[in-house]
Design a protein around this motif. Structure first.
Motif, mmCIF file in Angstrom:
data_model
loop_
_atom_site.group_PDB
_atom_site.id
_atom_site.type_symbol
_atom_site.label_atom_id
_atom_site.label_comp_id
_atom_site.label_asym_id
_atom_site.label_seq_id
_atom_site.Cartn_x
_atom_site.Cartn_y
_atom_site.Cartn_z
ATOM 1 N N PHE A 144 0.832 -1.206 0.000
ATOM 2 C CA PHE A 144 0.000 0.000 0.000
ATOM 3 C C PHE A 144 0.868 1.259 0.000
ATOM 4 O O PHE A 144 0.609 2.198 -0.756
ATOM 5 C CB PHE A 144 -0.931 0.014 1.216
ATOM 6 C CG PHE A 144 -1.797 1.232 1.275
ATOM 7 C CD1 PHE A 144 -2.907 1.340 0.453
ATOM 8 C CD2 PHE A 144 -1.495 2.274 2.126
ATOM 9 C CE1 PHE A 144 -3.704 2.470 0.488
ATOM 10 C CE2 PHE A 144 -2.288 3.410 2.169
ATOM 11 C CZ PHE A 144 -3.391 3.495 1.347
ATOM 12 N N ALA A 145 1.904 1.282 0.834
ATOM 13 C CA ALA A 145 2.778 2.463 0.902
ATOM 14 C C ALA A 145 3.492 2.693 -0.428
ATOM 15 O O ALA A 145 3.561 3.832 -0.923
ATOM 16 C CB ALA A 145 3.789 2.291 2.028
ATOM 17 N N LEU A 146 4.006 1.623 -1.028
ATOM 18 C CA LEU A 146 4.683 1.772 -2.320
ATOM 19 C C LEU A 146 3.708 2.175 -3.419
ATOM 20 O O LEU A 146 4.052 2.968 -4.302
ATOM 21 C CB LEU A 146 5.386 0.469 -2.692
ATOM 22 C CG LEU A 146 6.646 0.141 -1.902
ATOM 23 C CD1 LEU A 146 7.068 -1.294 -2.144
ATOM 24 C CD2 LEU A 146 7.759 1.100 -2.263
ATOM 25 N N GLY A 147 2.500 1.638 -3.381
ATOM 26 C CA GLY A 147 1.487 2.024 -4.364
ATOM 27 C C GLY A 147 1.115 3.485 -4.238
ATOM 28 O O GLY A 147 0.911 4.179 -5.237
ATOM 29 N N LEU A 148 1.028 3.964 -2.998
ATOM 30 C CA LEU A 148 0.714 5.374 -2.774
ATOM 31 C C LEU A 148 1.828 6.271 -3.309
ATOM 32 O O LEU A 148 1.562 7.270 -3.981
ATOM 33 C CB LEU A 148 0.487 5.628 -1.284
ATOM 34 C CG LEU A 148 0.028 7.015 -0.884
ATOM 35 C CD1 LEU A 148 -1.338 7.318 -1.501
ATOM 36 C CD2 LEU A 148 -0.036 7.140 0.623
ATOM 37 N N VAL A 149 3.068 5.896 -3.050
ATOM 38 C CA VAL A 149 4.207 6.664 -3.583
ATOM 39 C C VAL A 149 4.194 6.637 -5.109
ATOM 40 O O VAL A 149 4.453 7.653 -5.763
ATOM 41 C CB VAL A 149 5.539 6.114 -3.020
ATOM 42 C CG1 VAL A 149 6.727 6.705 -3.738
ATOM 43 C CG2 VAL A 149 5.632 6.382 -1.533
ATOM 44 N N ALA A 150 3.877 5.484 -5.682
ATOM 45 C CA ALA A 150 3.833 5.361 -7.145
ATOM 46 C C ALA A 150 2.753 6.255 -7.735
ATOM 47 O O ALA A 150 2.963 6.905 -8.760
ATOM 48 C CB ALA A 150 3.597 3.909 -7.538
ATOM 49 N N ALA A 151 1.586 6.299 -7.101
ATOM 50 C CA ALA A 151 0.499 7.133 -7.623
ATOM 51 C C ALA A 151 0.826 8.614 -7.490
ATOM 52 O O ALA A 151 0.481 9.412 -8.366
ATOM 53 C CB ALA A 151 -0.800 6.810 -6.892
ATOM 54 N N ALA A 197 -0.619 1.228 -7.469
ATOM 55 C CA ALA A 197 0.572 0.948 -8.280
ATOM 56 C C ALA A 197 0.233 0.980 -9.763
ATOM 57 O O ALA A 197 0.984 1.556 -10.565
ATOM 58 C CB ALA A 197 1.162 -0.409 -7.896
ATOM 59 N N TRP A 198 -0.905 0.384 -10.142
ATOM 60 C CA TRP A 198 -1.306 0.425 -11.550
ATOM 61 C C TRP A 198 -1.634 1.850 -11.982
ATOM 62 O O TRP A 198 -1.355 2.236 -13.128
ATOM 63 C CB TRP A 198 -2.484 -0.501 -11.811
ATOM 64 C CG TRP A 198 -2.061 -1.930 -11.911
ATOM 65 C CD1 TRP A 198 -2.345 -2.931 -11.043
ATOM 66 C CD2 TRP A 198 -1.254 -2.513 -12.940
ATOM 67 N NE1 TRP A 198 -1.764 -4.101 -11.462
ATOM 68 C CE2 TRP A 198 -1.101 -3.876 -12.625
ATOM 69 C CE3 TRP A 198 -0.651 -2.012 -14.079
ATOM 70 C CZ2 TRP A 198 -0.355 -4.740 -13.430
ATOM 71 C CZ3 TRP A 198 0.083 -2.887 -14.874
ATOM 72 C CH2 TRP A 198 0.226 -4.227 -14.547
ATOM 73 N N ILE A 199 -2.212 2.651 -11.099
ATOM 74 C CA ILE A 199 -2.479 4.061 -11.421
ATOM 75 C C ILE A 199 -1.163 4.794 -11.647
ATOM 76 O O ILE A 199 -1.026 5.585 -12.586
ATOM 77 C CB ILE A 199 -3.317 4.716 -10.307
ATOM 78 C CG1 ILE A 199 -4.741 4.185 -10.350
ATOM 79 C CG2 ILE A 199 -3.294 6.236 -10.419
ATOM 80 C CD1 ILE A 199 -5.592 4.597 -9.160
ATOM 81 N N GLY A 200 -0.169 4.529 -10.788
ATOM 82 C CA GLY A 200 1.147 5.148 -10.962
ATOM 83 C C GLY A 200 1.791 4.771 -12.278
ATOM 84 O O GLY A 200 2.370 5.610 -12.969
ATOM 85 N N LEU A 201 1.685 3.488 -12.652
ATOM 86 C CA LEU A 201 2.229 3.064 -13.949
ATOM 87 C C LEU A 201 1.475 3.710 -15.107
ATOM 88 O O LEU A 201 2.081 4.104 -16.109
ATOM 89 C CB LEU A 201 2.163 1.543 -14.076
ATOM 90 C CG LEU A 201 3.203 0.756 -13.304
ATOM 91 C CD1 LEU A 201 2.941 -0.739 -13.423
ATOM 92 C CD2 LEU A 201 4.596 1.091 -13.787
#
Length: 126
Positions: free
Chosen positions: A37-44, A90-94
């Motif tokens: 979750f934390a990495l996905g948030l950073v990615a977004a 994470a998918w949103i960030g990508l």
């Protein structure tokens, strides 16, 4: 023994829980799910700056491991909601990083098309 027992007058019978072995571990939240979750948030948050590709990739790889461990634990590892949200972020960030790269390429191609094709020499040069 507890079949006909109720919790209070007028309430339905209490549901009998399955017997739990004393050596079974207590359900615990997966720390990998929190990391995803934390990495996905950073990615977004950094996806538009193309910096979100690395944390998104790590989050998606870590989510595979977390799902595998949660399945193997037999229900003693929780945190599936954190895992799903982290994967979505994470998918949103990508996706944001992809949009940024595509827009940069289109902008570069348009700028290249507007540039003069040949070198402009002075009128007195053959």
């Amino acid at each position: 023994m507890m079949e006909g027992m109720t919790t209070a007058p007028g309430q339905p019978p209490a549901v009998r829980q399955g017997l739990r072995h004393p050596l079974d571990p207590d359900p615990a939240r997966s720390t990998k799910a929190q990391a995803v979750f934390a990495l996905g948030l950073v990615a977004a948050l950094t996806g538009l700056f193309v910096g979100g590709v690395v944390p998104a990739t790590v989050a998606l790889q870590l989510s595979r491991q977390a799902r595998r461990e949660a399945y193997a634990s037999g229900g003693f590892l929780t945190g599936a909601a954190w895992l799903r949200q982290g994967e979505r972020l994470a998918w949103i960030g990508l996706g944001l990083a992809t949009v940024t790269v595509v827009l940069a390429v289109v902008y570069g191609v348009v700028r290249l098309a507007e540039a003069p094709y040949t070198q402009d020499f002075a009128p007195d040069v053959n």
